[in-house]
Design a protein around this motif. Structure first.
Motif, PDB file in Angstrom:
ATOM      1  N   LEU A   1       0.820  -1.203   0.000  1.00  0.00           N
ATOM      2  CA  LEU A   1       0.000   0.000   0.000  1.00  0.00           C
ATOM      3  C   LEU A   1       0.855   1.255   0.000  1.00  0.00           C
ATOM      4  O   LEU A   1       0.518   2.257  -0.653  1.00  0.00           O
ATOM      5  N   LEU A   2       1.975   1.218   0.707  1.00  0.00           N
ATOM      6  CA  LEU A   2       2.863   2.382   0.766  1.00  0.00           C
ATOM      7  C   LEU A   2       3.480   2.651  -0.599  1.00  0.00           C
ATOM      8  O   LEU A   2       3.630   3.805  -1.014  1.00  0.00           O
ATOM      9  N   ASN A   3       3.818   1.594  -1.325  1.00  0.00           N
ATOM     10  CA  ASN A   3       4.430   1.753  -2.648  1.00  0.00           C
ATOM     11  C   ASN A   3       3.438   2.286  -3.675  1.00  0.00           C
ATOM     12  O   ASN A   3       3.827   2.945  -4.639  1.00  0.00           O
ATOM     13  N   MET A   4       2.148   2.013  -3.483  1.00  0.00           N
ATOM     14  CA  MET A   4       1.133   2.454  -4.430  1.00  0.00           C
ATOM     15  C   MET A   4       0.686   3.888  -4.167  1.00  0.00           C
ATOM     16  O   MET A   4      -0.045   4.463  -4.975  1.00  0.00           O
ATOM     17  N   SER A   5       1.096   4.451  -3.054  1.00  0.00           N
ATOM     18  CA  SER A   5       0.773   5.845  -2.774  1.00  0.00           C
ATOM     19  C   SER A   5       1.712   6.768  -3.550  1.00  0.00           C
ATOM     20  O   SER A   5       2.771   6.338  -4.033  1.00  0.00           O
ATOM     21  N   LYS A   6       1.342   8.021  -3.676  1.00  0.00           N
ATOM     22  CA  LYS A   6       2.165   8.976  -4.426  1.00  0.00           C
ATOM     23  C   LYS A   6       3.461   9.276  -3.686  1.00  0.00           C
ATOM     24  O   LYS A   6       3.475   9.470  -2.472  1.00  0.00           O
ATOM     25  N   ALA A   7       4.530   9.319  -4.451  1.00  0.00           N
ATOM     26  CA  ALA A   7       5.828   9.620  -3.856  1.00  0.00           C
ATOM     27  C   ALA A   7       5.872  11.079  -3.394  1.00  0.00           C
ATOM     28  O   ALA A   7       5.414  11.968  -4.112  1.00  0.00           O
ATOM     29  N   PRO A   8       6.433  11.346  -2.210  1.00  0.00           N
ATOM     30  CA  PRO A   8       6.513  12.717  -1.702  1.00  0.00           C
ATOM     31  C   PRO A   8       7.640  13.508  -2.373  1.00  0.00           C
ATOM     32  O   PRO A   8       8.602  13.926  -1.722  1.00  0.00           O
ATOM     33  N   LEU A   9       7.514  13.719  -3.671  1.00  0.00           N
ATOM     34  CA  LEU A   9       8.579  14.392  -4.420  1.00  0.00           C
ATOM     35  C   LEU A   9       8.716  15.859  -4.044  1.00  0.00           C
ATOM     36  O   LEU A   9       9.794  16.434  -4.179  1.00  0.00           O
ATOM     37  N   ASP A  10       7.621  16.451  -3.599  1.00  0.00           N
ATOM     38  CA  ASP A  10       7.660  17.873  -3.266  1.00  0.00           C
ATOM     39  C   ASP A  10       8.069  18.130  -1.826  1.00  0.00           C
ATOM     40  O   ASP A  10       8.098  19.274  -1.390  1.00  0.00           O
ATOM     41  N   ARG A  11       8.372  17.074  -1.082  1.00  0.00           N
ATOM     42  CA  ARG A  11       8.820  17.232   0.303  1.00  0.00           C
ATOM     43  C   ARG A  11      10.333  17.409   0.361  1.00  0.00           C
ATOM     44  O   ARG A  11      11.025  17.400  -0.663  1.00  0.00           O
ATOM     45  N   SER A  12      10.862  17.512   1.566  1.00  0.00           N
ATOM     46  CA  SER A  12      12.297  17.696   1.751  1.00  0.00           C
ATOM     47  C   SER A  12      13.045  16.424   1.334  1.00  0.00           C
ATOM     48  O   SER A  12      12.471  15.329   1.315  1.00  0.00           O
ATOM     49  N   PRO A  13      14.329  16.556   1.004  1.00  0.00           N
ATOM     50  CA  PRO A  13      15.104  15.359   0.637  1.00  0.00           C
ATOM     51  C   PRO A  13      15.108  14.290   1.723  1.00  0.00           C
ATOM     52  O   PRO A  13      15.103  13.093   1.413  1.00  0.00           O
TER      53      PRO A  13
END
Length: 455
Positions: free
Chosen positions: A314-326
């Motif tokens: 389920l975690l892998n199918m969620s959207k990646a937090p690309l706009d968050r901090s590194p």
């Protein structure tokens, strides 16, 4: 009249251009770019190629504007990455190394597990049938993913000045076929996880479980339905995508044809898990177990079932937090890909290597082998600290009982039948019985499911 001289920018060769004009060329057929659109280069009034953001180039190399070439999903990806794009890309590269380690580890564990399940006749039962199909789907997926990753690594590390290498990535049709087979295997894995959850849920919650094992129906659902789903998705992708090797197809809207049913499977398995834990808690309350012990045992049972039912995906199918901090992106990336790539290893470890009955079958085989070579005093004395026990008599055989050889053995047998079995307080024991046909409910059924989890 001044002209900007011809130049090659690693992708396109630009001809001499009159000062003050903008040269246009079709975008190169490269990953993430739309070859139907145009890239541009501007020649300044002084006859020099214009640099980035309109600043004159100091070395007269200039800058090619490929912004219009990017696909919408790639532009959205770059927008989310922001100014930390290079840092996050380096995190992604290190994550690939973690994926390779996890995939190799899972592949070895799954192959060994399949050999064990097929080798020992005593392990052939309905539940292991489902396990074997799930393991096969996972092995196919891991093999294809490893092949693609190795192929990509070879291409990226190749010398740019050397002769182009023949690979999956630059071979028409072969690359697309590889991704089609990968998505088919992944979809089959999810559906076999659904069958695992459905079968376990029926045994646990249905007091009367009649009828034969529907292996044919399970096979159609596990292997046939993914064919239909994959064909529909591949048809849409082939028509809509103009990218070589369907680059970034997982970012497109029509990828939901596959991801949607997979998400439904995870949600259904989550419902199955919740109901199984509910039954466990009810049985623990009936045994007058303390509240703290009830919570602890329920949590352990949930942890055991999470990888088998695919809920960790389920975690892998969620959207990646690309706009968050590194840092946040790194935590998400490492945790997600660790759970995904090591999933096969965890399932093989829990449901094969640490299975008490598997260990018993292996140790028995070793004992026979040692006895045939003169080591008659060798015997296994220890069971596994974690086991998922099922009676696994061969489907074509009846359990055999050895008659007592003397009066002492007969006395011991009668004594063992009269005395109740003692169980360690540090074990979780969850017994789900299934009622056979034409028998009273009080009688012990021939098939049961027992989860034993140590402290």
């Amino acid at each position: 009249t001044a002209y900007c001289s011809w130049i090659f920018d690693s992708y396109l060769c630009w001809p001499p251009t009159r000062a003050g004009e903008t040269a246009l060329q079709k975008c190169p057929p490269t990953k993430g770019l739309d070859p139907t659109k145009f890239a541009e280069r501007r020649c300044t009034e002084e006859g020099k190629w214009e640099g980035k953001l309109g600043v004159p180039s100091t070395n007269n190399q200039g800058w090619t504007n490929y912004t219009n070439c990017y696909l919408p999903e790639v532009l959205e990806l770059l927008r989310k990455l922001g100014n930390d794009a290079e840092i996050k890309l380096n995190i992604a590269k290190r994550t690939r190394t973690l994926e390779m380690i996890g995939l190799v580890t899972s592949l070895i564990a799954l192959v060994i597990s399949l050999i064990i399940f097929y080798r020992f006749r005593s392990l052939r039962n309905n539940r292991t049938r489902i396990h074997k199909n799930l393991f096969i789907a996972m092995v196919i997926q891991v093999l294809i993913r490893l092949t693609l990753y190795i192929d990509q690594a070879i291409i990226r590390n190749a010398d740019e000045n050397a002769k182009p290498l023949y690979s999956i990535e630059n071979t028409p049709y072969l690359c697309e076929a590889s991704y089609i087979l990968l998505e088919y295997a992944r979809t089959a894995m999810f559906l076999w996880m659904f069958i695992e959850g459905l079968y376990l849920h029926n045994i646990v919650t249905v007091t009367v479980f009649q009828g034969r094992f529907p292996h044919a129906i399970y096979a159609i659902v596990g292997w046939g339905v993914p064919v239909l789903m994959t064909v529909i998705w591949a048809g849409f992708t082939a028509v809509k995508s103009n990218q070589k090797c369907w680059y970034n197809y997982n970012l497109t809207d029509y990828y939901r044809i596959l991801e949607g049913p997979r998400l439904v499977v995870i949600l259904l398995n989550f419902v199955f898990l919740f109901n199984i834990i509910r039954v466990l808690v009810v049985k623990l309350r009936q045994s007058h177990t303390s509240d703290v012990e009830q919570v602890r045992k329920a949590v352990r049972a949930a942890i055991v079932l999470l990888p088998l039912l695919g809920i960790t995906n389920l975690l892998n199918m969620s959207k990646a937090p690309l706009d968050r901090s590194p840092f946040e992106f790194a935590v998400w990336s490492y945790v997600t890909h660790f759970l995904t790539t090591f999933q096969g290893f965890f399932i093989a470890m829990i449901y094969c290597f640490l299975n008490g009955e598997v260990r018993t079958a292996i140790l028995k085989s070793i004992s026979v082998w040692m006895s045939l070579r003169g080591h008659h005093d060798w015997a296994h004395r220890r069971r596994s600290f974690f086991s998922v026990n099922f009676p696994t008599n061969a489907e074509t055989e009846q359990p055999q009982q050895q008659p007592p050889q003397n009066g002492v053995d007969l006395k011991r047998q009668r004594t063992s039948q009269l005395q109740p079995s003692r169980q360690r307080s540090t074990w979780i024991n969850l017994l789900f019985l299934t009622k056979p046909k034409n028998q009273k409910q009080r009688e012990q059924p021939p098939e049961s499911v027992i989860f034993d989890i140590s402290d």
